[in-house]
Design an enzyme around this catalytic site. Structure first.
Site, short mmCIF file in Angstrom:
data_model
loop_
_atom_site.label_atom_id
_atom_site.label_comp_id
_atom_site.label_asym_id
_atom_site.label_seq_id
_atom_site.Cartn_x
_atom_site.Cartn_y
_atom_site.Cartn_z
N GLU B 46 1.12 -0.48 0.39
CA GLU B 46 0.35 -0.01 -0.13
C GLU B 46 0.85 1.09 -0.24
OE1 GLU B 46 -2.32 0.33 3.75
OE2 GLU B 46 -3.49 2.17 2.97
N LYS B 118 -10.13 3.03 -2.21
CA LYS B 118 -10.04 2.21 -1.01
C LYS B 118 -11.35 2.64 -0.99
CE LYS B 118 -7.70 1.47 3.02
NZ LYS B 118 -6.46 1.35 3.97
N CYS B 155 -5.56 -2.51 2.18
CA CYS B 155 -5.62 -3.25 4.05
C CYS B 155 -6.47 -2.81 4.69
CB CYS B 155 -4.56 -1.54 4.06
SG CYS B 155 -4.05 -1.89 5.89
#
Lengths: 282, 282
Positions: B46, B118, B155
């Site tokens: 990430e 994300k 994540c």
């Protein structure tokens, strides 16, 4: 109502025989014993009163079914009232000409609460449940009791994160999973049990709640039930686990006060994005 | 298109410094090395180009952001085309005056595919992402490539079973999770890493797909990234895992042919009950 967040639960890990009356008697005695050891919510294993007959496929076991209220709830309502405990009794339920894989839930005053009828029904080799049970039609239930607010999900339900999440969104602090799962006779695949334990621990982690799984033990036909009933905390950490082959009363002390700290700390519930989840219900 | 279900993937576990150009160079070299070792799909960690700056909260790091296409995609498009590999490059994306925590995905012909932004954005001590990133507005992406069909989730997305399920319903056979997660400096809480690994293995189990997690290593400010990048199969079994503190190229052979057998065997996807899941998207 639930200021005291400490709690003791009892899981009854037992074997089952063909003798329905004997199974009832044994589970009744084990329930008394669990209460004596301090358990306030007591959970029996799936279809506790009978062998796990769905392994045989397309036979007639309806004589072993019962209504709610019925024989089991009569027995356990008396015990619940006398012992001041909440009891979860999973049974082969008959309602008219329909049959369900259900859990009768009895409050600590002996009164029946809503029934939970298993929603996810498998049909695999040795697990021919679709031949016997209609899919649950009462939705997910949340039980607000004197001791805790919890949900009951039954066996195969445990593989569906959707069910666990909904139970928690509805307010559950503990998920109880009465279960009947085992290896094919003479084929103990450790990775099956490992997957089973992992998926249930993941519900605790994703939701910040306690999870309690109650399995049966013993060899029945071609299924060797692997026991290993366990309770994990809201971090997914196993607090206590039963043996893989012995009848056992697992009495476990919990502190549900942990849940909120973990839920707030990780923030999973508040950071969900329901606006992006539409596909899940399609 | 995907008859051959065997596949080699490469995860680039690296540390990051303040030097953006150096980070780019290092990850470029590691990508070449991974391809040389046979990797066909290569995934960086990430925000690979920068330190994990969201730990500092409300500062201005926009100078380190980039557009798509931009510097990173230029570098990795060249590499992808030359090496005939698919590359997942997670970056701090700028679009006009908006900023996202994104993954640029480049096909084996060097062409950009859709960007994934994300969707689940945390704001916890040392993870102040809401101060920097808008929540992803492109939905969940599925990448059909020459080598495999996969999704990328970033994540914090990894804690949400909803996201994993949607990716698989959309056709993903592998879930890639570029990640930056660690312990507070001097506080290695093993149970955090255990929960992190467990939740991701659970997505493999619940969905019968492979899962690949790529974390960074090294101490940055008050965060000690725990590495431990891993790949698990569609049974949730870890195939290969990296160290907790070294830069590493994890090259892993998979057989995606396993997925279908496991999906059919357990039957979780076909036995879902979307009619009961309405609450999830409310």
């Amino acid at each position: 109502m639930q200021k005291n967040r400490k709690l003791t639960i009892g899981l009854i890990q037992a074997a089952a025989s063909d003798n329905v009356a004997a199974n009832m008697k044994k589970n009744g005695l084990m329930t008394k014993e669990a209460a004596k050891k301090g358990a306030q919510i007591i959970c029996l294993h799936e279809l506790y009163r009978t062998k796990y007959f769905p392994q045989w496929g397309k036979k007639d076991f309806t004589a072993q079914s019962e209504t709610i209220p019925g024989e089991s709830t009569k027995l356990f309502s008396k015990l619940a009232q006398k012992l001041k405990v909440v009891i979860i009794a999973p049974i082969f339920e008959k309602e008219g000409s329909n049959f369900y894989n259900s859990a009768a839930v009895i409050n600590a005053n002996g009164k029946l609460m809503n029934t939970y009828r298993k929603i996810h029904i498998p049909r695999d080799p040795l697990f021919y449940e679709k031949d016997y049970f209609k899919p649950g039609n009462f939705g997910y239930q949340v039980y607000k009791t004197k001791y805790a607010t919890f949900s009951v999900l039954i066996c195969y339900d445990q593989w569906f994160p959707e069910a666990a999440r909904i139970a928690v969104l509805n307010g559950a602090d503990i998920l109880f999973y009465p279960t009947a799962i085992g290896w094919f006779k003479n084929k103990p695949e450790e990775e099956w049990r490992e997957a089973w334990e992992t998926i249930q621990r993941s519900h605790a982690i994703a939701n910040g709640v306690h999870v309690a799984c109650v399995n049966r033990v013993g060899l029945e036909g071609n299924l060797n039930f692997w026991g290993s009933s366990f309770v994990c905390d809201s971090f997914g950490k196993i607090i206590k686990k039963a043996s893989e082959d012995k009848e056992e009363i697992l009495v476990v002390n919990l502190d549900l006060g942990k849940n909120k700290g973990i839920q707030d700390g990780w923030g999973f519930l508040k950071n969900r994005r329901p606006d992006t989840y539409g596909l899940l219900s399609k």
